[in-house]
Design an enzyme around this catalytic site. Structure first.
Site, PDB file in Angstrom:
ATOM      1  CB  SER A 185      -6.339   3.310   0.517  1.00 30.25           C
ATOM      2  OG  SER A 185      -6.872   2.630   1.297  1.00 30.25           O
TER       3      SER A 185
ATOM      4  CE1 TYR B  94      -4.228   7.245   3.345  1.00 28.15           C
ATOM      5  CE2 TYR B  94      -5.847   5.494   4.108  1.00 28.15           C
ATOM      6  CZ  TYR B  94      -4.538   6.049   3.889  1.00 28.15           C
ATOM      7  OH  TYR B  94      -3.729   5.087   3.333  1.00 28.15           O
TER       8      TYR B  94
HETATM    9  P1  NAP Z   1       5.118   3.209   5.631  1.00 23.70           P
HETATM   10  O1  NAP Z   1       5.855   1.985   6.118  1.00 23.70           O
HETATM   11  O2  NAP Z   1       4.817   4.427   6.835  1.00 23.70           O
HETATM   12  O3  NAP Z   1       5.794   3.978   4.554  1.00 23.70           O
HETATM   13  C1  NAP Z   1       5.680   5.374   3.972  1.00 23.70           C
HETATM   14  C2  NAP Z   1       6.683   5.781   3.127  1.00 23.70           C
HETATM   15  O4  NAP Z   1       6.708   7.103   2.898  1.00 23.70           O
HETATM   16  C3  NAP Z   1       7.925   5.728   4.053  1.00 23.70           C
HETATM   17  O5  NAP Z   1       9.051   5.294   3.012  1.00 23.70           O
HETATM   18  C4  NAP Z   1       8.250   7.193   4.315  1.00 23.70           C
HETATM   19  O6  NAP Z   1       9.637   7.299   4.387  1.00 23.70           O
HETATM   20  C5  NAP Z   1       7.671   7.817   3.140  1.00 23.70           C
HETATM   21  N1  NAP Z   1       7.139   9.226   3.544  1.00 23.70           N
HETATM   22  C6  NAP Z   1       6.439   9.404   4.675  1.00 23.70           C
HETATM   23  N2  NAP Z   1       6.425  11.047   4.356  1.00 23.70           N
HETATM   24  C7  NAP Z   1       6.942  11.533   3.346  1.00 23.70           C
HETATM   25  C8  NAP Z   1       7.354  12.761   2.841  1.00 23.70           C
HETATM   26  N3  NAP Z   1       6.807  13.763   3.528  1.00 23.70           N
HETATM   27  N4  NAP Z   1       8.071  12.895   2.062  1.00 23.70           N
HETATM   28  C9  NAP Z   1       8.788  11.512   1.356  1.00 23.70           C
HETATM   29  N5  NAP Z   1       8.361  10.421   1.669  1.00 23.70           N
HETATM   30  C10 NAP Z   1       7.592  10.146   2.895  1.00 23.70           C
HETATM   31  O7  NAP Z   1       3.712   2.920   5.016  1.00 23.70           O
HETATM   32  P2  NAP Z   1       3.172   2.018   3.745  1.00 23.70           P
HETATM   33  O8  NAP Z   1       1.800   1.236   4.297  1.00 23.70           O
HETATM   34  O9  NAP Z   1       4.211   1.409   3.146  1.00 23.70           O
HETATM   35  O10 NAP Z   1       2.574   3.172   2.825  1.00 23.70           O
HETATM   36  C11 NAP Z   1       2.839   3.244   1.561  1.00 23.70           C
HETATM   37  C12 NAP Z   1       1.556   3.712   0.896  1.00 23.70           C
HETATM   38  O11 NAP Z   1       0.618   2.744   0.977  1.00 23.70           O
HETATM   39  C13 NAP Z   1       0.816   4.839   1.471  1.00 23.70           C
HETATM   40  O12 NAP Z   1       0.564   5.973   0.356  1.00 23.70           O
HETATM   41  C14 NAP Z   1      -0.343   4.390   2.231  1.00 23.70           C
HETATM   42  O13 NAP Z   1      -1.408   5.515   2.264  1.00 23.70           O
HETATM   43  C15 NAP Z   1      -0.696   3.506   1.377  1.00 23.70           C
HETATM   44  N6  NAP Z   1      -1.646   2.392   1.911  1.00 23.70           N
HETATM   45  C16 NAP Z   1      -1.058   1.871   3.068  1.00 23.70           C
HETATM   46  C17 NAP Z   1      -1.887   0.768   3.610  1.00 23.70           C
HETATM   47  C18 NAP Z   1      -1.543  -0.153   4.953  1.00 23.70           C
HETATM   48  O14 NAP Z   1      -2.570  -0.765   5.331  1.00 23.70           O
HETATM   49  N7  NAP Z   1      -0.236  -0.016   5.135  1.00 23.70           N
HETATM   50  C19 NAP Z   1      -3.306   0.438   3.033  1.00 23.70           C
HETATM   51  C20 NAP Z   1      -3.541   1.161   1.935  1.00 23.70           C
HETATM   52  C21 NAP Z   1      -2.930   2.323   1.485  1.00 23.70           C
HETATM   53  P3  NAP Z   1      10.245   8.533   5.274  1.00 23.70           P
HETATM   54  O15 NAP Z   1       9.595   8.605   6.549  1.00 23.70           O
HETATM   55  O16 NAP Z   1      11.870   8.159   5.082  1.00 23.70           O
HETATM   56  O17 NAP Z   1      10.060   9.968   4.498  1.00 23.70           O
END
Ligand code: NAP
Length: 261
Positions: free
Chosen positions: A137, A150
């Site tokens: 991130s 985080y």
């Molecule tokens: P998201 O839509 O909330 O997706 C998170 C994913 O992780 C979901 O598929 C969730 O599925 C899974 N997950 C959560 N807890 C889990 C667990 N204990 N075991 C296995 N799977 C788990 O958010 P996203 O934005 O796509 O995030 C993906 C990555 O991008 C993360 O690492 C986040 O830190 C990073 N990121 C996001 C942003 C942003 O602004 N969105 C910015 C920078 C970095 P289930 O609930 O089905 O388990």
């Protein structure tokens, strides 16, 4: 192309990676906790692309579940790519945060991708090929922006990726860290700032993943989709390496020395 194992593939960034990788010719193993959502993503992608898409429901913050996924990475010789994407964040400062939830964040954002990379890397080295993509991130280099734990977890992912590149690049393994900025996914609702996903500054998730894959195609080790001037990262990285390369000294810097010892 082989098979890509994508964690956190039931929604957001991971689901779009799954879609794009299938369209590039990868078969898929999709990992997350919610089996129904995983199945829905898998069906849509296999209907559209005819790739083989399998799902593996696992809570990556649970040791036994994590070990199961590690075993798949070790045993399934068709796997040529690992996308360490599952994670969650927070927006509250330390004084308003629950330490148990912070520990869970470290389990999912640090321990899980580290252990999965430890399972995949030796297999990829033996096969002389493979790709590890770690989703970090922008808070990795801006720990003041959101919750500090985080930021710390994502700084770990960045540093770990840079060390994997240092150790594995000459063994045929491709390594990339992706540093998304604010991206329109469910991440923000879970982090406690749901409105941000609707902000005009939030990047659409498809645009973020397509840029990240463009960075992979360019051979980048670190890809920062929202960074407008890529030369700034090169300068930052050059300065980091300059400092890191000048730190083996028996004496402290002269500013710390009051008399010659
Ligand atoms: P998201 O839509 O909330 O997706 C998170 C994913 O992780 C979901 O598929 C969730 O599925 C899974 N997950 C959560 N807890 C889990 C667990 N204990 N075991 C296995 N799977 C788990 O958010 P996203 O934005 O796509 O995030 C993906 C990555 O991008 C993360 O690492 C986040 O830190 C990073 N990121 C996001 C942003 C942003 O602004 N969105 C910015 C920078 C970095 P289930 O609930 O089905 O388990």
């Amino acid at each position: 192309m082989g098979t890509a194992l994508v964690t956190g593939a039931s929604s957001g960034i991971g689901a779009i990676y799954a879609d794009r990788l299938a369209k590039r010719g990868y078969d898929l193993i999709l990992v997350a906790r919610n089996a129904d959502r995983l199945q829905a993503v898998a069906k849509r992608i296999s209907d559209e692309t005819s790739r083989a898409v399998n799902v593996l429901a696992a809570d990556l913050s649970d040791r036994d579940d994590l070990f199961r996924v590690e075993q798949v990475l070790r045993d399934n010789a068709s796997i040529t790519m690992l996308v360490n994407n599952a994670g969650f964040g927070g927006v509250t400062p330390l004084l308003n945060s629950d330490v148990e939830r912070m520990e869970l964040m470290v389990d999912l954002n640090v321990t899980a991708p580290m252990r999965l990379a430890y399972a995949a890397a030796p297999a990829f080295v033996v096969r002389g090929a493979g790709t590890i993509i770690n989703i970090s991130s922008i808070v990795a280099i801006g720990p003041e922006i959101l919750n500090g734990v985080y930021g710390g977890t994502k700084a770990f992912v960045l540093a770990f990726t840079q060390s994997l590149q240092h150790e594995l690049a000459d063994k045929g393994v491709r390594i990339q860290a992706v540093l998304p900025g604010g991206t329109a996914t469910e991440f923000w609702g879970i982090a406690g700032a749901g409105d941000y996903a609707n902000s005009p500054l939030a990047m659409p998730v498809e645009r973020m993943v397509d840029a990240a894959l463009a960075g992979l195609d360019l051979g980048e080790v670190v890809t920062i989709p929202p960074l407008q001037d890529g030369a700034l990262w090169d300068e930052y990285e050059a300065l980091r390496r300059r400092i890191a390369g000048d730190l083996a000294h028996a004496r402290p810097g002269s500013r710390y020395v009051t008399e010659i010892a």
